[in-house]
Design an enzyme around this catalytic site. Structure first.
Site, PDB file in Angstrom:
ATOM      1  N   SER A  84       0.822  -1.205   0.000  1.00  0.00           N
ATOM      2  CA  SER A  84       0.000   0.000   0.000  1.00  0.00           C
ATOM      3  C   SER A  84       0.856   1.255   0.000  1.00  0.00           C
ATOM      4  O   SER A  84       2.028   1.228   0.388  1.00  0.00           O
ATOM      5  CB  SER A  84      -0.914  -0.015   1.238  1.00  0.00           C
ATOM      6  OG  SER A  84      -1.757   1.116   1.276  1.00  0.00           O
ATOM      7  N   ASP A  85       0.251   2.332  -0.434  1.00  0.00           N
ATOM      8  CA  ASP A  85       0.880   3.652  -0.318  1.00  0.00           C
ATOM      9  C   ASP A  85      -0.224   4.665  -0.074  1.00  0.00           C
ATOM     10  O   ASP A  85      -1.345   4.508  -0.577  1.00  0.00           O
ATOM     11  CB  ASP A  85       1.646   4.019  -1.588  1.00  0.00           C
ATOM     12  CG  ASP A  85       2.411   5.322  -1.413  1.00  0.00           C
ATOM     13  OD1 ASP A  85       3.393   5.315  -0.634  1.00  0.00           O
ATOM     14  OD2 ASP A  85       2.032   6.337  -2.011  1.00  0.00           O
ATOM     15  N   GLN A  86       0.078   5.687   0.700  1.00  0.00           N
ATOM     16  CA  GLN A  86      -0.944   6.675   1.061  1.00  0.00           C
ATOM     17  C   GLN A  86      -0.361   8.086   1.029  1.00  0.00           C
ATOM     18  O   GLN A  86       0.794   8.304   1.414  1.00  0.00           O
ATOM     19  CB  GLN A  86      -1.491   6.377   2.459  1.00  0.00           C
ATOM     20  CG  GLN A  86      -2.659   7.267   2.877  1.00  0.00           C
ATOM     21  CD  GLN A  86      -3.108   6.973   4.302  1.00  0.00           C
ATOM     22  OE1 GLN A  86      -2.297   6.894   5.213  1.00  0.00           O
ATOM     23  NE2 GLN A  86      -4.408   6.798   4.502  1.00  0.00           N
ATOM     24  N   GLY A 121      -3.481   3.799  -2.063  1.00  0.00           N
ATOM     25  CA  GLY A 121      -3.437   2.777  -3.100  1.00  0.00           C
ATOM     26  C   GLY A 121      -3.170   1.433  -2.444  1.00  0.00           C
ATOM     27  O   GLY A 121      -2.202   1.286  -1.703  1.00  0.00           O
TER      28      GLY A 121
END
Length: 209
Positions: A84-86, A121
């Protein structure tokens, strides 16, 4: 949602991230997991001044998953892998982790005037089916008025430098000043960084024919 159902008892859950916030969510709900990571050059992906945040976080999450798959670090046994990425977005501008005290203070003071959005994401990879599924998790966080003394305490504690946008709503110092959370799937968990509702949906997609 407070639990995850893996495809079978043969599966293990792998968090492909060193994020304390995402680990916090899994630990909060007593979900067993193992951390396996592969570093990538996140700053080399996209342009934070121009890119659409949804596109940016999804590209980075996919890059993390692809690097981890190619690394050979994943088990040969069945596993569900979460990457994930934020980013946080305030008034249309992407905010990542504050680089210094001045930027952290600027971020926190600005939340007195309006809500901050988060875009996460999320990519789930199934090692058994070798399928990936992905989505962008969008939520919005409102705050009550955050006094200067609280901002000082948050900066002194240092956790603001570990989170995109310079905040985590689970911080006990900030928690009394957390207002309404808007999110379709995960609510507060989406803001923190990991919605189990979304993860469960993506797990199913990696099984679908």
């Amino acid at each position: 949602m407070t639990s995850l159902t893996l495809p079978s008892s043969d599966y293990q859950l792998i968090l492909g991230s060193s994020s304390k916030s995402r680990a916090y969510i899994l630990n909060k709900y007593s979900i067993p997991f193992t951390v396996v990571t592969q570093s990538i050059d996140e700053k080399g992906i996209g342009d934070r001044t121009k890119d659409n945040p949804q596109d940016l976080v999804l590209r980075i999450a996919h890059a993390k998953a692809d690097a981890l798959i190619a690394s050979g670090k994943l088990p040969k046994t069945p596993a569900i892998v979460i990457c994930s990425d934020q980013v946080a977005v305030y008034q249309g501008k992407i905010r990542e982790k504050p680089v210094d005290e001045a930027e952290a203070r600027e971020y926190l003071e600005s939340y007195r005037s309006g809500p901050v959005e988060t875009f996460g994401g999320v990519v789930v990879y199934n090692t058994a089916t070798q399928k990936k599924a992905a989505v962008v998790d969008h939520a919005k966080q409102h705050f009550k008025y955050i006094p200067d003394s609280v901002i000082d305490a948050l900066i002194q504690a240092g956790r603001v430098f570990e989170c995109c946008g310079g905040f985590t709503i689970e911080d006990p110092i900030l928690k009394p000043f957390v207002g309404e959370t808007e999110g379709i799937d995960g609510g507060a968990d989406s803001i923190v960084g990991l919605s189990l509702t979304i993860i469960q949906r993506l797990i199913q997609q990696t099984l679908d024919e």
